[in-house]
Motif scaffolding. Structure first.
Motif, PDB file in Angstrom:
ATOM      1  N   GLY A  18       0.785  -1.228   0.000  1.00 14.69           N
ATOM      2  CA  GLY A  18       0.000   0.000   0.000  1.00 14.69           C
ATOM      3  C   GLY A  18       0.815   1.276   0.000  1.00 14.69           C
ATOM      4  N   ASN A  19       2.026   1.228  -0.540  1.00 13.76           N
ATOM      5  CA  ASN A  19       2.900   2.397  -0.657  1.00 13.76           C
ATOM      6  C   ASN A  19       3.192   3.076   0.677  1.00 13.76           C
ATOM      7  N   ASP A  20       3.272   2.303   1.728  1.00 12.44           N
ATOM      8  CA  ASP A  20       3.595   2.825   3.056  1.00 12.44           C
ATOM      9  C   ASP A  20       5.052   2.484   3.368  1.00 12.44           C
ATOM     10  N   ARG A  21       5.929   3.467   3.203  1.00 11.24           N
ATOM     11  CA  ARG A  21       7.357   3.189   3.376  1.00 11.24           C
ATOM     12  C   ARG A  21       7.717   2.840   4.814  1.00 11.24           C
ATOM     13  N   TYR A  22       6.947   3.342   5.773  1.00 13.18           N
ATOM     14  CA  TYR A  22       7.209   2.995   7.175  1.00 13.18           C
ATOM     15  C   TYR A  22       6.831   1.544   7.458  1.00 13.18           C
ATOM     16  N   MET A  23       5.757   1.104   6.852  1.00 15.98           N
ATOM     17  CA  MET A  23       5.360  -0.299   6.983  1.00 15.98           C
ATOM     18  C   MET A  23       6.417  -1.199   6.341  1.00 15.98           C
ATOM     19  N   LEU A  24       6.918  -0.784   5.187  1.00 17.04           N
ATOM     20  CA  LEU A  24       7.970  -1.556   4.525  1.00 17.04           C
ATOM     21  C   LEU A  24       9.191  -1.656   5.427  1.00 17.04           C
ATOM     22  N   ASP A  25       9.574  -0.552   6.019  1.00 21.41           N
ATOM     23  CA  ASP A  25      10.723  -0.542   6.923  1.00 21.41           C
ATOM     24  C   ASP A  25      10.513  -1.517   8.079  1.00 21.41           C
ATOM     25  N   ASN A  26       9.330  -1.493   8.669  1.00 22.01           N
ATOM     26  CA  ASN A  26       9.035  -2.396   9.785  1.00 22.01           C
ATOM     27  C   ASN A  26       9.015  -3.857   9.354  1.00 22.01           C
ATOM     28  N   LEU A  27       8.422  -4.134   8.201  1.00 20.23           N
ATOM     29  CA  LEU A  27       8.383  -5.514   7.706  1.00 20.23           C
ATOM     30  C   LEU A  27       9.791  -6.037   7.431  1.00 20.23           C
ATOM     31  N   VAL A  28      10.609  -5.208   6.801  1.00 18.82           N
ATOM     32  CA  VAL A  28      11.982  -5.620   6.509  1.00 18.82           C
ATOM     33  C   VAL A  28      12.734  -5.870   7.816  1.00 18.82           C
ATOM     34  N   PHE A  29      12.565  -4.988   8.784  1.00 13.68           N
ATOM     35  CA  PHE A  29      13.239  -5.144  10.074  1.00 13.68           C
ATOM     36  C   PHE A  29      12.866  -6.465  10.744  1.00 13.68           C
ATOM     37  N   VAL A  30      11.577  -6.741  10.814  1.00 15.11           N
ATOM     38  CA  VAL A  30      11.114  -7.973  11.464  1.00 15.11           C
ATOM     39  C   VAL A  30      11.609  -9.197  10.695  1.00 15.11           C
ATOM     40  N   ARG A  31      11.523  -9.140   9.373  1.00 13.28           N
ATOM     41  CA  ARG A  31      11.939 -10.301   8.578  1.00 13.28           C
ATOM     42  C   ARG A  31      13.444 -10.540   8.682  1.00 13.28           C
ATOM     43  N   VAL A  32      14.241  -9.482   8.704  1.00 17.91           N
ATOM     44  CA  VAL A  32      15.688  -9.641   8.850  1.00 17.91           C
ATOM     45  C   VAL A  32      16.011 -10.276  10.203  1.00 17.91           C
ATOM     46  N   LYS A  33      15.296  -9.876  11.246  1.00 15.83           N
ATOM     47  CA  LYS A  33      15.488 -10.510  12.558  1.00 15.83           C
ATOM     48  C   LYS A  33      15.192 -12.002  12.478  1.00 15.83           C
ATOM     49  N   GLN A  34      14.113 -12.354  11.780  1.00 14.43           N
ATOM     50  CA  GLN A  34      13.755 -13.764  11.637  1.00 14.43           C
ATOM     51  C   GLN A  34      14.824 -14.528  10.863  1.00 14.43           C
ATOM     52  N   LEU A  35      15.275 -13.952   9.760  1.00 10.34           N
ATOM     53  CA  LEU A  35      16.301 -14.615   8.953  1.00 10.34           C
ATOM     54  C   LEU A  35      17.600 -14.759   9.741  1.00 10.34           C
ATOM     55  N   ASN A  36      17.940 -13.739  10.486  1.00 11.10           N
ATOM     56  CA  ASN A  36      19.152 -13.777  11.302  1.00 11.10           C
ATOM     57  C   ASN A  36      19.066 -14.842  12.389  1.00 11.10           C
ATOM     58  N   ALA A  37      17.848 -15.117  12.838  1.00 14.69           N
ATOM     59  CA  ALA A  37      17.634 -16.141  13.871  1.00 14.69           C
ATOM     60  C   ALA A  37      17.542 -17.543  13.278  1.00 14.69           C
ATOM     61  N   GLY A  38      17.653 -17.654  11.949  1.00 13.18           N
ATOM     62  CA  GLY A  38      17.672 -18.972  11.331  1.00 13.18           C
ATOM     63  C   GLY A  38      16.453 -19.347  10.515  1.00 13.18           C
ATOM     64  N   ALA A  39      15.518 -18.426  10.315  1.00  9.47           N
ATOM     65  CA  ALA A  39      14.336 -18.728   9.499  1.00  9.47           C
ATOM     66  C   ALA A  39      14.758 -19.040   8.063  1.00  9.47           C
ATOM     67  N   LYS A  40      14.028 -19.924   7.432  1.00  8.05           N
ATOM     68  CA  LYS A  40      14.297 -20.283   6.034  1.00  8.05           C
ATOM     69  C   LYS A  40      13.846 -19.155   5.119  1.00  8.05           C
ATOM     70  N   THR A  41      14.604 -18.936   4.057  1.00 11.57           N
ATOM     71  CA  THR A  41      14.205 -17.928   3.079  1.00 11.57           C
ATOM     72  C   THR A  41      13.025 -18.446   2.268  1.00 11.57           C
ATOM     73  N   LEU A  42      12.183 -17.544   1.825  1.00 12.51           N
ATOM     74  CA  LEU A  42      11.015 -17.907   1.024  1.00 12.51           C
ATOM     75  C   LEU A  42      11.258 -17.684  -0.460  1.00 12.51           C
ATOM     76  N   VAL A  43      12.453 -17.243  -0.795  1.00 19.64           N
ATOM     77  CA  VAL A  43      12.854 -17.046  -2.186  1.00 19.64           C
ATOM     78  C   VAL A  43      14.165 -17.792  -2.405  1.00 19.64           C
ATOM     79  N   ASN A  44      14.516 -17.966  -3.646  1.00 26.10           N
ATOM     80  CA  ASN A  44      15.719 -18.713  -3.984  1.00 26.10           C
ATOM     81  C   ASN A  44      16.952 -17.804  -3.905  1.00 26.10           C
ATOM     82  N   MET A  45      17.323 -17.446  -2.681  1.00 26.96           N
ATOM     83  CA  MET A  45      18.514 -16.623  -2.450  1.00 26.96           C
ATOM     84  C   MET A  45      19.270 -17.206  -1.264  1.00 26.96           C
TER      85      MET A  45
END
Length: 74
Positions: A18-45
């Protein structure tokens, strides 16, 4: 995996939430924390070859992560 410019990925990610850059920032932050804690990626990277922020943005741009589907407990 098709190589895309970061700007186009961010634009698509913004569009998906929805073009909300603050929401994007928060989503990226939370997801990076998850990935850093060992979560599996959902894309082929590979997290050893790509920055976690780039992986999180691609996941959001591809519609695999959104505000309704992110679990902040991880």
């Amino acid at each position: 995996m098709k190589k895309e410019r970061t700007e186009s990925l961010v634009a698509q990610a913004l569009k998906n939430i929805g073009n909300d850059r603050y929401m994007l920032d928060n989503l990226v932050f939370v997801r990076v924390k998850q990935l850093n804690a060992g979560a599996k990626t959902l894309v082929n990277m590979d997290p050893k070859r790509h920055k976690l922020v780039d992986i999180a943005i691609r996941e959001i741009a591809e519609g695999k992560i959104d505000i309704d589907r992110i679990d902040e407990r991880n």
